[in-house]
Design a protein around this motif. Structure first.
Motif, short mmCIF file in Angstrom:
data_model
loop_
_atom_site.label_atom_id
_atom_site.label_comp_id
_atom_site.label_asym_id
_atom_site.label_seq_id
_atom_site.Cartn_x
_atom_site.Cartn_y
_atom_site.Cartn_z
N VAL B 289 17.03 8.61 34.41
CA VAL B 289 15.65 8.38 33.98
C VAL B 289 15.42 6.89 33.73
O VAL B 289 14.34 6.36 33.95
CB VAL B 289 15.35 9.22 32.71
N ASN B 290 16.49 6.21 33.31
CA ASN B 290 16.36 4.76 33.05
C ASN B 290 16.00 3.98 34.32
O ASN B 290 15.48 2.86 34.24
CB ASN B 290 17.67 4.23 32.46
N ASP B 291 16.28 4.58 35.51
CA ASP B 291 15.98 3.87 36.75
C ASP B 291 14.52 4.03 37.18
O ASP B 291 14.07 3.33 38.07
CB ASP B 291 16.88 4.38 37.89
N VAL B 295 10.24 2.75 32.78
CA VAL B 295 10.79 3.68 31.81
C VAL B 295 12.08 3.10 31.25
O VAL B 295 12.89 2.55 31.99
CB VAL B 295 11.08 5.06 32.44
N TYR B 296 12.22 3.20 29.93
CA TYR B 296 13.41 2.65 29.28
C TYR B 296 14.07 3.76 28.49
O TYR B 296 13.44 4.37 27.64
CB TYR B 296 13.03 1.47 28.38
N LEU B 297 15.33 4.03 28.81
CA LEU B 297 16.05 5.12 28.15
C LEU B 297 17.22 4.55 27.36
O LEU B 297 18.05 3.82 27.90
CB LEU B 297 16.56 6.11 29.19
N TYR B 298 17.25 4.86 26.08
CA TYR B 298 18.37 4.44 25.24
C TYR B 298 19.01 5.68 24.61
O TYR B 298 18.29 6.56 24.11
CB TYR B 298 17.89 3.47 24.15
N THR B 299 20.33 5.73 24.65
CA THR B 299 21.03 6.82 23.98
C THR B 299 21.44 6.34 22.60
O THR B 299 21.31 5.15 22.29
CB THR B 299 22.30 7.23 24.74
#
Lengths: 300, 433
Positions: B289-291, B295-299
């Motif tokens: 999803v980060n790609d 969109v920015y995905l942080y765990t």
């Protein structure tokens, strides 16, 4: 007098650029304020230089490459000062002032002598066309700076490398907003420049549009920015895509502005080409007008 | 005059002790007055926060002053001194100055660099100033501490980064969205950290919250708590495009949101940026999803890494801050010791003597027909005048030095006669001859 003004402007721009770059390393409020004052002082001096030149030549000083580059630089600094005040992002200066400084430096390469203007070009449209065009260019230059910053910041956020530089750069939304704002001002200016240019061409050469390289490339530039604006308004192109297009647009614009004059022969490039042909024994063909028009004399 | 500090903090006492010695914020007059009515205690400030209780005071006798302050803390809160004593620390002189500067600059805080402590000390000082229990020394001392704290804040990056996962998420969001006031947060699933983060987002201006959960009743309950909207879990993708910030922590064993879903959502949002925070283990959101563009995905691991590097940065900045504190201590200590009586008398005398000598030399230079005998008498006369003039202030100073508020006079004298704050050592020696 004129040279003194020019070189003091250049000097202050240099100091201001150094200050803005220092701000990039140490983002202290006082340093940002100082940089802002410096660039504003430089801008006022630059205005004085331009005015002095205007009075001396008796026309808008945008008729050879030296003057044009200097005026381009002046417009960039002017637009930058407005945007910087509105968005309160000193750091934008670290990306924009170097562009203005480089343009000023490049302008010193070209002869500074005031050359008599081709009588065909003498018109009130000279002032309108060139001023509008240059302020349009300048807004796109600021958009270019913001777009570069956007891509850097976007890279940090995506790759999760949140170092010192990430801390200093503004948010993506703000950078995107600057980009968009510049587009909404720059695009109408560019459109006006093309229209006023066409009217001027009609009064000077009797034809609105003659597909000389400058005109063609202006149109290409216009289409790039039109595409960007269209994309933004309809499908919501924003962020990275918009930033990349703003960068491409600016390179096309630079080519239209400088590259065309130097590389492609045409109506707009009379003086610079003359200069190159005379001084460098270059392989460029001595310019001959593509459009033959009774009112438009030969290249010199 | 000496500055004495007695207190306890999260480093020396557990919360059970700390809460027993805490002072109620709105009833500071009584303890403050009680402190300054103690023998030999001339000024006092009480700092009482949930992490520390400290008394700053001035006293002539260091050991006696400390003992009185300890006894006061124990008696005032009805705790046996033996119980309290092991948790108490005491400082005087330079160490006391360093301690208070460090506390104000948030170098002694549980979370180094946290911003509240300075405000708490300012409030504490406010009470002391209101009830007039702080005087010339503590006034100057605390103002100095505030300015040191300000210097630390502006010259180091000690407080510039988030040191909790929830705050790190808010800071990231601010670097994406700039302004959170028109942003909506979506909570998927429940969980302490998720709710905490949502609270932080709301405190930082986020507009609204949507909550979804496999059990709709829980979603409704949580939504009510946040004054938000509950969404059925099956309708997640009908609402996701309305969220700018997504906090996910379900117990699902597999990804519940994939890149395809997000691409569709982004299309509906006209590519407006989205920030996903995946707190669940195992993860809820496919890392691909980060790609997706914008969109920015942080765990939770990413956020923890941010926090770790921020903490490290703070530790480095703290070293710079300690240097600032050290510089400032010297300056303040110089002023404090200048309040001692002897050097002041010396400085005052030499100021008079200098003037006398200068004027005498001028007169003698213009008045050449004087005999050596007459010159001597002129010299004796001027000396007698300044000795007479200086006698009363000197003896008053020496008397008040026995127990009164000499520092007041000393400070006034130094200001009135523009005396140097720290006279050179040898002049002090001369007086003792």
């Amino acid at each position: 007098m004129n040279a003194v003004l020019f070189y003091s402007t250049l000097g202050i721009y240099f100091v201001a650029t150094v200050a803005y770059l220092a701000y990039l390393i140490k983002p202290r409020e006082t340093l940002g304020q100082a940089s802002r004052w410096l660039i504003t002082a430089g801008f006022l001096l630059h205005c004085a230089f331009t005015l002095d030149r205007y009075l001396e030549a008796g026309r808008t000083p945008i008729t050879n490459l030296h003057e044009s580059l200097s005026f381009f630089s002046l417009s960039i600094v002017g637009v930058f000062i407005i945007i910087e005040r509105k968005y309160k992002v000193f750091i934008l200066g670290s990306f924009v002032t170097p562009v203005a400084l480089i343009l000023m430096l490049v302008s010193t390469i070209f002869p500074t002598a005031i050359t008599p203007l081709n009588p065909a070009l003498k018109s009130k449209w000279l002032a309108v066309h060139t001023t509008v065009a240059f302020f349009g260019y300048a807004t796109f230059a600021v958009a270019f700076g913001a777009a570069i910053m956007y891509l850097i910041q976007e890279h940090f956020l995506k790759s999760k490398k949140l170092g010192a530089m990430y801390q200093k750069l503004p948010s993506l939304d703000k950078l995107d907003d600057i980009n968009y704002r510049c587009l909404t001002f720059g695009f109408p200016l560019l459109t006006l420049a093309i229209i006023s240019g066409a009217i001027w061409a009609e009064t000077a050469w009797g034809t609105y549009w003659s597909w000389d390289p400058k005109e063609t490339w202006s149109l290409i530039t216009w289409f790039v920015y039109a595409a960007l604006l269209h994309g933004r308004l309809t499908t919501g192109w924003r962020g990275k895509k918009a930033a990349i297009l703003a960068i491409i647009g600016f390179f096309v614009l630079l080519f239209t502005f400088i590259g065309v004059n130097l590389l492609l022969p045409g109506l707009h490039s009379a003086q610079s080409l003359d200069f190159l042909a005379r001084t460098k024994k270059s392989s460029f063909p001595i310019w001959k007008p593509i459009v033959s028009h009774p009112d438009f004399p030969d290249g010199n | 005059m000496n500055i004495v500090v007695v207190g306890l903090s999260h480093k020396t006492a557990s919360v059970e002790i700390r809460e027993k010695v805490a002072f109620a914020p709105n009833q500071m007059e009584k303890p403050l007055q009680a402190l300054v009515s103690l023998p030999d205690i001339t000024e006092a400030v009480i700092v009482s926060t949930c992490n520390r209780v400290e008394v700053y005071a001035t006293s002539r006798d260091i050991a006696g002053g400390m003992a009185r302050l300890k006894r006061f803390l124990a008696d005032y809160h009805h705790i046996p001194l033996e119980t309290l004593e092991p948790h108490l620390y005491t400082h005087h002189g330079e160490a006391a100055i360093r301690h208070v500067f460090r506390v104000s600059a948030s170098l002694d805080s549980m979370v180094v660099g946290e911003p509240q402590i300075l405000g708490q000390i300012k409030t504490a000082y406010g009470y002391a100033a209101e009830y007039k229990t702080s005087g010339i020394i503590l006034n100057r001392f605390l103002h100095k501490a505030f300015s040191v704290a300000k210097r630390v804040r502006t010259e180091t990056k000690i407080a510039s980064s988030a040191v909790s996962v929830a705050f790190a998420a808010v800071e990231l969001a601010k670097k994406i969205f700039d302004d959170l006031s028109d942003k909506t947060v979506m909570l998927i699933g429940a969980g302490e950290m998720c709710e905490l983060a949502a609270k932080h987002f709301l405190n930082n201006g986020a507009r609204g919250v949507m909550v979804t959960n496999r059990t709709f009743e829980r979603a409704e309950k949580l939504a009510e708590e946040f004054d938000g909207k509950a969404v059925r879990f099956d309708d997640l993708f009908d609402y996701l495009h309305k969220a700018d910030i997504v906090l996910s922590s379900t117990g699902a064993p597999h990804f519940i949101i994939g890149p395809r879903d997000v691409e569709n959502v982004m299309r509906r949002r006209k590519l407006k940026p989205m920030f996903f925070i995946d707190i669940a283990v195992p993860r809820d959101i496919d890392p691909k999803v980060n790609d997706v563009e914008n969109v920015y995905l942080y765990t939770v691991d990413d956020l923890q890494e941010v926090v770790a590097s921020n903490l490290q940065q703070r530790a480095e900045e703290a070293k710079k801050a300690e240097d600032i504190v050290s510089q400032e201590i010297g300056q303040f200590f110089k002023w404090l010791s200048s309040l001692d009586i002897t050097p002041t008398i010396v400085a005052l005398r030499s100021r008079f003597e200098e003037t006398r000598q200068a004027e005498l030399a001028k007169t003698l230079a213009n008045w050449k027909d004087l005999t050596p005998e007459e010159q001597k008498r002129l010299e004796a006369l001027t000396s007698a005048i300044i000795n007479k003039l200086l006698h009363p202030p000197t003896s008053v100073l020496k008397q008040t030095g026995q127990g009164g508020r000499a520092d007041l006079y000393v400070d006034a004298l130094r200001n009135l006669f523009d005396l140097e704050t720290a006279p050179p050592e040898e002049e002090v020696g001369e007086l003792e001859e």
